[in-house]
Design a protein around this motif. Structure first.
Motif, short mmCIF file in Angstrom:
data_model
loop_
_atom_site.label_atom_id
_atom_site.label_comp_id
_atom_site.label_asym_id
_atom_site.label_seq_id
_atom_site.Cartn_x
_atom_site.Cartn_y
_atom_site.Cartn_z
N ALA A 287 51.04 28.13 42.39
CA ALA A 287 51.14 29.43 41.92
C ALA A 287 52.56 30.40 41.05
O ALA A 287 52.28 30.28 40.02
CB ALA A 287 50.99 30.64 41.92
N ALA A 288 53.58 30.07 42.07
CA ALA A 288 55.21 30.25 40.89
C ALA A 288 55.37 29.42 40.16
O ALA A 288 55.61 29.06 39.07
CB ALA A 288 56.50 30.30 41.69
N THR A 311 47.56 38.06 36.08
CA THR A 311 46.33 37.64 34.43
C THR A 311 46.55 36.18 34.22
O THR A 311 45.21 35.49 33.86
CB THR A 311 46.29 38.10 33.65
N VAL A 312 47.68 35.60 34.29
CA VAL A 312 47.91 34.03 33.66
C VAL A 312 47.12 32.93 34.91
O VAL A 312 45.95 32.60 34.36
CB VAL A 312 49.06 33.96 33.65
N LEU A 313 47.00 33.80 36.21
CA LEU A 313 46.58 32.82 37.46
C LEU A 313 44.51 32.86 37.13
O LEU A 313 44.40 32.01 37.51
CB LEU A 313 47.09 33.24 38.82
N SER A 314 44.60 33.80 36.78
CA SER A 314 43.42 34.61 37.00
C SER A 314 42.18 33.73 36.11
O SER A 314 41.64 33.22 35.96
CB SER A 314 42.82 35.58 36.55
N ARG A 319 36.25 30.78 39.00
CA ARG A 319 36.32 31.19 39.77
C ARG A 319 37.12 31.94 40.75
O ARG A 319 37.95 31.47 40.26
CB ARG A 319 35.18 30.92 40.47
N PRO A 320 37.41 32.97 41.79
CA PRO A 320 39.02 33.93 42.02
C PRO A 320 39.15 32.07 42.72
O PRO A 320 39.09 31.40 43.57
CB PRO A 320 37.54 34.49 43.16
N GLU A 354 39.04 36.07 35.19
CA GLU A 354 38.75 36.42 33.91
C GLU A 354 39.45 37.67 33.61
O GLU A 354 39.98 38.64 33.03
CB GLU A 354 37.41 37.31 33.03
N GLY A 355 41.20 36.73 34.15
CA GLY A 355 42.46 37.95 34.10
C GLY A 355 41.87 39.07 34.69
O GLY A 355 42.93 40.09 34.10
N VAL A 356 41.38 39.59 36.08
CA VAL A 356 41.25 40.97 36.26
C VAL A 356 42.06 41.38 37.85
O VAL A 356 42.54 42.44 37.64
CB VAL A 356 40.31 41.10 37.07
N GLY A 357 42.93 39.72 38.37
CA GLY A 357 44.04 40.48 38.81
C GLY A 357 43.42 40.44 40.28
O GLY A 357 42.76 39.58 40.85
N GLU A 358 44.38 40.76 41.39
CA GLU A 358 44.09 40.51 42.62
C GLU A 358 42.78 41.90 43.11
O GLU A 358 42.76 42.64 42.43
CB GLU A 358 45.26 41.45 43.45
#
Length: 435
Positions: A287-288, A311-314, A319-320, A354-358
């Motif tokens: 991810a980094a 947000t970038v990763l989401s 899907r999650p 959709e950028g929602v995060g954790e």
């Protein structure tokens, strides 16, 4: 009421087509045209158009309804008619009833209002169609989660709200006087949940938690609800799989029971239907690398992810995505280390789409007594308050794992709501403790 006009709810009008029913509710909106009143009635279960034709109702009722303002309470009797053009597919042709209270000057009008005004009038704002939809989605998320764990033989286990110490050494806590000593409002039920897991095998806690972080972001509240399962004889992979299955079950339950509400919120149903396994998985290092190549963040490898990083990763997946093996140095004392990478914790965050995060954060818990005691000392935590927690490692310790789900973040994600202050009935933030 007479047997000929049974009391019905709007969400069940399909069961009464062609019959006369009694509806009890409030006037959400009204349009009058000469000898007709079109009343949009709400009763908490839904919204329906009720038509009052002057020649079909008592003149006093017709005039009384004509004088009513928004949110006047009334009981209306009429025939249920199927009508594809009507909101919800049904209409009620009114033949009788009465006004319970005629309201005037309702402060939340159809015009635009600022967020501060709406939050100050939260007790009334909850009646709006959007808020009605959000909180019925919230209700379905809660029901879907509870059913998921019930079907898997988990025991609901209630931790205390008052604690003598922090669960983690990172978040600020709310201090409260407790007779002759100081207590803290709980920031997590996890440690007590671990005791439950050793007694019952599989448990989940579900209740309010409190964080005194001075955060102003759309993702934070000072009081929120958290669901935290703990499972004996479970590994990191077991916890991740449980969390993935749980999110799918919650989404599917909402899709099955709250589609009209999702339509009110203009939620993209296709994006929810896409929440199916397999979910992608990344290590922290993988991810980094993604974040270092992104122009949207200023991520520094070795640090925890911030909201822009999540947000970038989401946004990178439909899907999650589970991110595992964070640096142990930035994680909590109770997390196990990876025996093959001692500088990495056996932990994960599950980031929503959709950028929602954790949405979920969890780990395999440290089950060795000496190691856990050393970690408590390293974090300079008050050792005397953790003796009961250490007992769980003294007497029958086993590998175990669990996680926490923030309910409001989950509701916001499923409902497509940007700010989680709309996802709890009465939000508490840095600057707001009213109403």
């Amino acid at each position: 009421m007479s047997a000929e006009a049974p009391i019905a709810t709007i969400q069940r009008l399909s069961e009464f087509v062609g019959r006369t029913v009694t509806l009890r509710g409030w006037m959400h909106h009204k349009t009058s045209k000469g000898k007709l009143h079109f009343v949009q009635l709400r009763d908490g279960t839904g919204f329906v158009q009720c038509v009052l034709f002057k020649k079909n109702v008592d003149e006093a009722l017709f005039d009384r309804v004509g004088e009513c303002g928004q949110e006047s309470s009334m009981i209306l009797v009429g025939e249920v008619v199927a009508d594809e053009r009507a909101p919800g597919g049904y209409e009620v042709k009114v033949s009788g009833g009465r006004v319970v209270q005629s309201a005037e000057g309702y402060p939340i009008t159809p015009k635009e209002h600022g967020p501060d005004f709406l939050l100050s009038n939260r007790h009334l704002w909850l009646r709006s169609k959007r808020q009605w939809a959000i909180h019925r989605v919230r209700d379905a998320v809660i029901m879907g989660l509870r059913r998921f764990f019930e079907e898997r033989d988990f025991v609901c286990f209630d931790p205390p709200m008052f604690t003598p110490n922090a669960c983690e050494g990172t978040s600020e806590l709310f201090e409260v006087p407790y007779f002759e000593r100081t207590a803290y409002l709980s920031q997590s039920g996890q440690l007590y949940g671990e005791a439950g897991a050793m007694a019952f095998g599989k448990i989940y806690t579900f209740g309010p938690t409190f964080r005194a972080e001075k955060s102003k972001t759309r993702r934070h509240l000072t009081e929120f609800w958290m669901l935290e399962p703990e499972v004996a004889y479970a590994t990191l992979d077991d916890a991740i799989e449980l969390a993935e299955d749980m999110l799918i079950a919650a989404v599917q339950y909402v899709l099955a029971h709250r589609r009209p509400e999702l339509e009110v919120l203009e939620r993209d149903i296709a994006k929810l239907e896409a929440i199916q396994k397999p979910f992608p998985r990344l290590t922290y290092d993988e991810a980094a690398t993604i974040l270092e190549k992104s122009a949207e963040t200023e991520f520094v490898r070795g640090e925890d992810f911030g909201a822009p990083d999540e947000t970038v990763l989401s946004n990178a997946f439909d899907r999650p995505v589970a991110v595992t093996h964070y640096p142990a140095a930035i994680k909590s004392f109770y997390m196990s280390r990876d025996p093959e990478q001692p500088d990495k914790a056996l932990c994960f965050d599950l980031l929503g789409t959709e950028g929602v995060g954790e949405l979920v954060g969890g780990s395999q818990r440290e089950d060795d007594l000496d190691t856990l005691l050393a970690r408590i000392r390293e974090h300079e935590l008050p050792e005397e308050y953790f003796q009961w927690y250490l007992d769980l490692r003294r007497y029958g310790s086993v590998p175990h794992a669990g996680y926490g789900l923030g309910l409001e973040r989950c509701v916001g994600w499923i409902a497509g709501v940007e700010h989680i202050r709309e996802c709890i009935p009465f939000p508490r933030t840095m600057y707001r403790m009213e109403p």
